[in-house]
Design a protein around this motif. Sequence first.
Motif, PDB file in Angstrom:
ATOM      1  N   ASN A   1       3.450   2.542  22.535  1.00  0.00           N
ATOM      2  CA  ASN A   1       3.586   3.256  23.802  1.00  0.00           C
ATOM      3  C   ASN A   1       3.015   4.670  23.727  1.00  0.00           C
ATOM      4  OD1 ASN A   1       5.451   1.265  25.335  1.00  0.00           O
ATOM      5  ND2 ASN A   1       6.398   1.499  23.325  1.00  0.00           N
ATOM      6  N   PHE A   2       2.711   5.132  22.529  1.00  0.00           N
ATOM      7  CA  PHE A   2       2.150   6.469  22.349  1.00  0.00           C
ATOM      8  C   PHE A   2       0.643   6.329  22.131  1.00  0.00           C
ATOM      9  CE2 PHE A   2       6.556   6.617  21.070  1.00  0.00           C
ATOM     10  CZ  PHE A   2       7.014   7.776  21.678  1.00  0.00           C
ATOM     11  N   THR A   3      -0.125   7.018  22.957  1.00  0.00           N
ATOM     12  CA  THR A   3      -1.574   6.821  22.961  1.00  0.00           C
ATOM     13  C   THR A   3      -2.360   7.935  22.293  1.00  0.00           C
ATOM     14  OG1 THR A   3      -1.679   7.869  25.161  1.00  0.00           O
ATOM     15  CG2 THR A   3      -1.466   5.461  25.082  1.00  0.00           C
ATOM     16  N   HIS A   4      -1.692   9.036  21.915  1.00  0.00           N
ATOM     17  CA  HIS A   4      -2.417  10.190  21.361  1.00  0.00           C
ATOM     18  C   HIS A   4      -1.787  10.715  20.077  1.00  0.00           C
ATOM     19  CE1 HIS A   4      -3.949  10.063  25.461  1.00  0.00           C
ATOM     20  NE2 HIS A   4      -4.872  10.936  25.141  1.00  0.00           N
ATOM     21  N   ILE A   5      -1.162   9.855  19.295  1.00  0.00           N
ATOM     22  CA  ILE A   5      -0.493  10.320  18.075  1.00  0.00           C
ATOM     23  C   ILE A   5      -1.519  10.842  17.070  1.00  0.00           C
ATOM     24  CG2 ILE A   5       0.968   9.680  16.129  1.00  0.00           C
ATOM     25  CD1 ILE A   5       2.213   7.538  17.800  1.00  0.00           C
ATOM     26  N   ARG A   6      -1.276  12.035  16.566  1.00  0.00           N
ATOM     27  CA  ARG A   6      -2.101  12.603  15.495  1.00  0.00           C
ATOM     28  C   ARG A   6      -1.334  12.659  14.174  1.00  0.00           C
ATOM     29  NH1 ARG A   6      -4.628  17.846  18.726  1.00  0.00           N
ATOM     30  NH2 ARG A   6      -5.727  16.663  20.367  1.00  0.00           N
ATOM     31  N   ASN A   7      -0.090  13.115  14.254  1.00  0.00           N
ATOM     32  CA  ASN A   7       0.722  13.260  13.045  1.00  0.00           C
ATOM     33  C   ASN A   7       1.944  12.357  13.160  1.00  0.00           C
ATOM     34  OD1 ASN A   7      -0.919  15.532  12.026  1.00  0.00           O
ATOM     35  ND2 ASN A   7      -0.030  16.626  13.767  1.00  0.00           N
ATOM     36  N   LEU A   8       2.049  11.410  12.239  1.00  0.00           N
ATOM     37  CA  LEU A   8       3.134  10.436  12.279  1.00  0.00           C
ATOM     38  C   LEU A   8       3.916  10.488  10.974  1.00  0.00           C
ATOM     39  CD1 LEU A   8       4.655   7.992  13.482  1.00  0.00           C
ATOM     40  CD2 LEU A   8       2.841   6.532  12.535  1.00  0.00           C
ATOM     41  N   ARG A   9       5.235  10.557  11.100  1.00  0.00           N
ATOM     42  CA  ARG A   9       6.113  10.534   9.927  1.00  0.00           C
ATOM     43  C   ARG A   9       7.160   9.449  10.139  1.00  0.00           C
ATOM     44  NH1 ARG A   9      10.699  13.753   8.237  1.00  0.00           N
ATOM     45  NH2 ARG A   9      10.564  14.873  10.217  1.00  0.00           N
ATOM     46  N   ILE A  10       7.276   8.552   9.165  1.00  0.00           N
ATOM     47  CA  ILE A  10       8.241   7.451   9.220  1.00  0.00           C
ATOM     48  C   ILE A  10       9.189   7.588   8.038  1.00  0.00           C
ATOM     49  CG2 ILE A  10       8.546   4.955   9.248  1.00  0.00           C
ATOM     50  CD1 ILE A  10       5.701   4.697  10.284  1.00  0.00           C
ATOM     51  N   GLU A  11      10.477   7.421   8.299  1.00  0.00           N
ATOM     52  CA  GLU A  11      11.483   7.559   7.241  1.00  0.00           C
ATOM     53  C   GLU A  11      12.271   6.270   7.095  1.00  0.00           C
ATOM     54  OE1 GLU A  11      15.626   9.787   7.016  1.00  0.00           O
ATOM     55  OE2 GLU A  11      13.959  11.229   6.899  1.00  0.00           O
ATOM     56  N   LEU A  12      12.274   5.712   5.881  1.00  0.00           N
ATOM     57  CA  LEU A  12      13.067   4.536   5.560  1.00  0.00           C
ATOM     58  C   LEU A  12      14.502   4.951   5.247  1.00  0.00           C
ATOM     59  CD1 LEU A  12      10.522   2.686   3.237  1.00  0.00           C
ATOM     60  CD2 LEU A  12      11.035   2.171   5.625  1.00  0.00           C
ATOM     61  N   PRO A  13      15.459   4.019   5.323  1.00  0.00           N
ATOM     62  CA  PRO A  13      16.856   4.405   5.103  1.00  0.00           C
ATOM     63  C   PRO A  13      17.211   4.773   3.676  1.00  0.00           C
ATOM     64  CG  PRO A  13      16.653   2.037   5.428  1.00  0.00           C
ATOM     65  CD  PRO A  13      15.313   2.622   5.739  1.00  0.00           C
ATOM     66  N   SER A  14      16.433   4.299   2.694  1.00  0.00           N
ATOM     67  CA  SER A  14      16.729   4.634   1.301  1.00  0.00           C
ATOM     68  C   SER A  14      15.494   4.395   0.455  1.00  0.00           C
ATOM     69  CB  SER A  14      17.897   3.779   0.768  1.00  0.00           C
ATOM     70  OG  SER A  14      17.527   2.421   0.707  1.00  0.00           O
ATOM     71  N   GLY A  15      15.559   4.834  -0.805  1.00  0.00           N
ATOM     72  CA  GLY A  15      14.449   4.620  -1.724  1.00  0.00           C
ATOM     73  C   GLY A  15      14.283   3.152  -2.059  1.00  0.00           C
TER      74      GLY A  15
END
Length: 355
Positions: free
Chosen positions: A132-146
Amino acid sequence: MHPRARIHADPVLEVVDQFDCLPDSLVLLILNNVEDVRSLGRFSAVSKRFYGLVPLVHDVYVKIDRVVTVDGDAEDTFNMSSPKPRNILSHFLKMMLFTIIKPFHNMRSPNGAGRPLFPQLAQHSPAQVLRNFTHIRNLRIELPSGDVGTEEGVLLKWRAEYGSTLQNCVILGGTRVDRKPVGAEHEPSSEDNGSMPESFYTNGGLKLRVVWTISSLIAASTRHYLLRSIIKDHRTLTSLVLTDADGQGTLCMGTEQLKEFRENQLSASACSNRTQVPACNMKLKYAPYLELPGGTALQGATLVAIKPSTEGNNVSHISRKETDAFISGAFDGPFKFAVKALMKRRTYLLEMNGF
């Protein structure tokens, strides 16, 4: 006699929404500082204007709460907040399954029609949320644990840089992190003469470091494989970081890495849903005891710097200076100090076949 005073109601004042006076560019600047995809979803439900502006934000942060089975059975959800299993392979099987989030649950469109705000979110996968986001430049994704299960008190951190394949990886480990007693002085070990002590080979120390290395590389290559649809859908990406809430591992991709990812075919491992790890050269550095800032000490401190073998790969152009900068800047705080201290130690060379 004075005429009776007439009472008149004040004229109706028109209420002006001052936020509507702000230009779209300024609103987008505010939304870019919000970043969190859940909060952006709530903003989308406020008004038609926000509904149209949210998909244009440049900076997005996605926090994943849980890991579920591939068939999406919510009743079989893995509880990632529970203690990590000691069986590393068992933990990998969990992390190799696709991750999902549910940031817009029960949220409706601003026109009150009762339909979901983003219809594509029926399966709640990160890739579908981000479409739904058409102009993302910087994306950060965080998982729940290592990804890698370790014994209590063991330190294991890694950072990997990827294009279409591994370009750089650095691993920092220690058998134990202790709080140094106030005023206590550590006496140098007789074995710490700059060389690897004999006990390192006989008590399983080297074997443990090999397990750490392979485990971290599998974790990194699994994360890399899961990003392919996101990278394909968002041609505007210039920075992508996939990390975890524990701060154990970080996979990062910059502008050049993302471009190289799109231009080259991804080599998937034949045995599982991860990218193939290429043949690599490794530099191992070790210190039996390392004092860190803040009154802590790291026992069995180990630094492993990993680069693909130059023959037959696309990363031979990366200079040694760039590699050293990546290693020294991989971690923050006392761990940054540990890396710099270990970089001064004697280097031991290892080789590893691709897998």
